[in-house]
Design a protein around this motif. Structure first.
Motif, short mmCIF file in Angstrom:
data_model
loop_
_atom_site.label_atom_id
_atom_site.label_comp_id
_atom_site.label_asym_id
_atom_site.label_seq_id
_atom_site.Cartn_x
_atom_site.Cartn_y
_atom_site.Cartn_z
N ASP A 1 0.84 -1.22 0.00
CA ASP A 1 0.00 0.00 0.00
C ASP A 1 0.86 1.26 0.00
OD1 ASP A 1 -2.55 -0.89 -0.12
OD2 ASP A 1 -2.95 -0.80 2.05
N GLU A 2 1.86 1.22 0.88
CA GLU A 2 2.73 2.40 1.02
C GLU A 2 3.55 2.61 -0.27
OE1 GLU A 2 2.70 4.58 3.32
OE2 GLU A 2 4.56 5.69 2.97
N ASP B 1 1.28 4.13 -2.85
CA ASP B 1 1.07 5.56 -2.55
C ASP B 1 2.28 6.39 -2.97
OD1 ASP B 1 -1.40 5.04 -1.61
OD2 ASP B 1 -0.92 5.33 0.53
N GLU C 1 2.39 6.55 -6.72
CA GLU C 1 1.29 7.40 -7.19
C GLU C 1 1.68 8.87 -7.07
OE1 GLU C 1 -2.26 7.11 -4.88
OE2 GLU C 1 -3.42 8.20 -6.40
#
Ligand code: PEP
Ligand code: MN
Length: 357
Positions: A345-346, A349, A352
């Protein structure tokens, strides 16, 4: 000052004990359960569901108001104080009218602030002890909010009940304990006693001891356990209920430990290990930071090449290979799964941020 019913464990090692059937079914069942539980000497408060909020219709939804005098009778015979679940102001008013000593808010009610406020309005000015179960979904704010609504209504004796959380993933538990939530509750509200409900977490008898013991090892103040005179024939939650005598064995099997170290010089002995842990954490952070630097470089490359962040094949490979490695290192697959998801997830992110800047 009202008599204190819901106490918080401080130096006392033994937990506050709540037991009784999932549901009140008949007068005989309630009274006999109460007598046999009282005889164990291991009960502070008798529970019984009168109104049963069920997830799906067509299951037994409780006997309703007719069951309240059965609790009064059980109390007269055994001297045990009683508690029932209330889901709205009408339930609360009826329970109080029949002399119920403690109310609890069920998991399906804590999720709804309108319902919680409705009950809070009904008890304003009464100061009856209230226990708030965690909401069915893992949302700490809702649980805290439930407690706060009763504080605002002037309730001074409050407790939280940890009964686990439902989620979509497979688990041996009926409701996953997600211990970090009650631990966080304790950190934020150290003044609120915490009671563990192993029955609704486990959904089956054979796991009760393991969960109750863990609750004791995490400094919970009490336990709420479902007990029935003929569990297999119970009208609700049959698989998790136990007869009063087995309940007594369960409580006797618990290892109760001291909350605080008492050995002189313990700080010195533990200091070395704690220093070691702090150093390892520092190394892990530094490695994670290095990992994220590489992730960002890849993000830059993906941006230039015009390809998407998520590369399924790569993610699947990381996942399965890491699980294999984890086993070799003696790390549980659940822990490594959580870790990988958090890292992924990190990383997403971070990429992104780079690709859409
Ligand atoms: C119960 O205590 O019987 C009950 C219905 O529990 P929960 O609200 O935790 O599902
Ligand atoms: Mn139940």
């Amino acid at each position: 000052m009202k008599e204190s019913i819901l106490f918080k464990k401080s130096t006392e090692k033994s937990p506050f004990l709540i037991a009784g059937p999932c549901s009140a079914e008949t007068e005989e069942q309630v009274v006999e359960t109460a007598i046999r539980l009282k005889a164990t000497g291991k009960i502070d408060l008798l529970r019984a569901g009168i109104w049963k909020p069920r997830t799906r219709p067509n299951s037994f939804e409780g006997v309703g108001e007719v069951g309240l005098p059965w609790l009064t009778k059980a109390k007269e015979i055994t001297g045990l104080k009683t508690c029932v679940e209330v889901a709205n102001s009408k339930h609360a008013e009826l329970a109080m009218k029949h002399g119920v000593d403690v109310l609890w808010v069920g998991a399906r009610t804590t999720v709804n602030p309108f319902s919680v406020q409705d009950i809070a309005d009904a008890v304003t000015g009464v100061d009856i002890p209230i226990m708030v179960k965690n909401p069915i979904n893992p949302d700490l704010a809702l649980w805290l909010g439930g407690i706060e609504r009763f504080e605002k209504a002037g309730i001074t004796q409050l407790a939280g009940i940890h009964r686990g959380f439902s989620d979509y993933s497979q688990s041996i538990y009926r409701n996953k304990p997600l211990w970090q939530l009650p631990i966080e509750m304790r950190r934020l509200r150290p003044d609120i006693p915490l009671i563990n409900d192993p029955s609704h977490i486990c959904g089956r008898r054979d796991l009760l001891l393991r969960v109750a013991q863990k609750a004791m090892d995490l400094n919970f103040d009490g336990l709420m356990v479902e007990s029935h005179i003929t569990p297999d024939e119970a009208w609700s939650d049959a698989a998790q209920q136990i007869v009063p005598e087995v309940y007594a064995e369960l409580i006797d099997s618990l290892v109760l430990r001291e909350r605080n170290f008492t050995t002189p010089g313990y700080e010195q002995s533990i200091l070395q290990w704690r220093t070691e842990i702090d150093a390892i954490d520092a190394q892990l952070f530094s490695l994670l930071s290095d990992r994220m630097k590489v992730v960002k470089q890849i993000g830059q490359f993906k941006k230039t090449e015009g390809i998407t962040i998520l590369q399924n094949e790569r993610w699947n490979r990381i996942f399965s290979e890491s699980l294999k490695k984890a086993e070799k290192y003696g790390l549980s697959s659940e822990f490594i799964t959580n870790y990988l998801r958090a890292v992924h997830d990190e990383s997403i992110d971070n990429q992104e941020g780079i690709m859409n800047s």
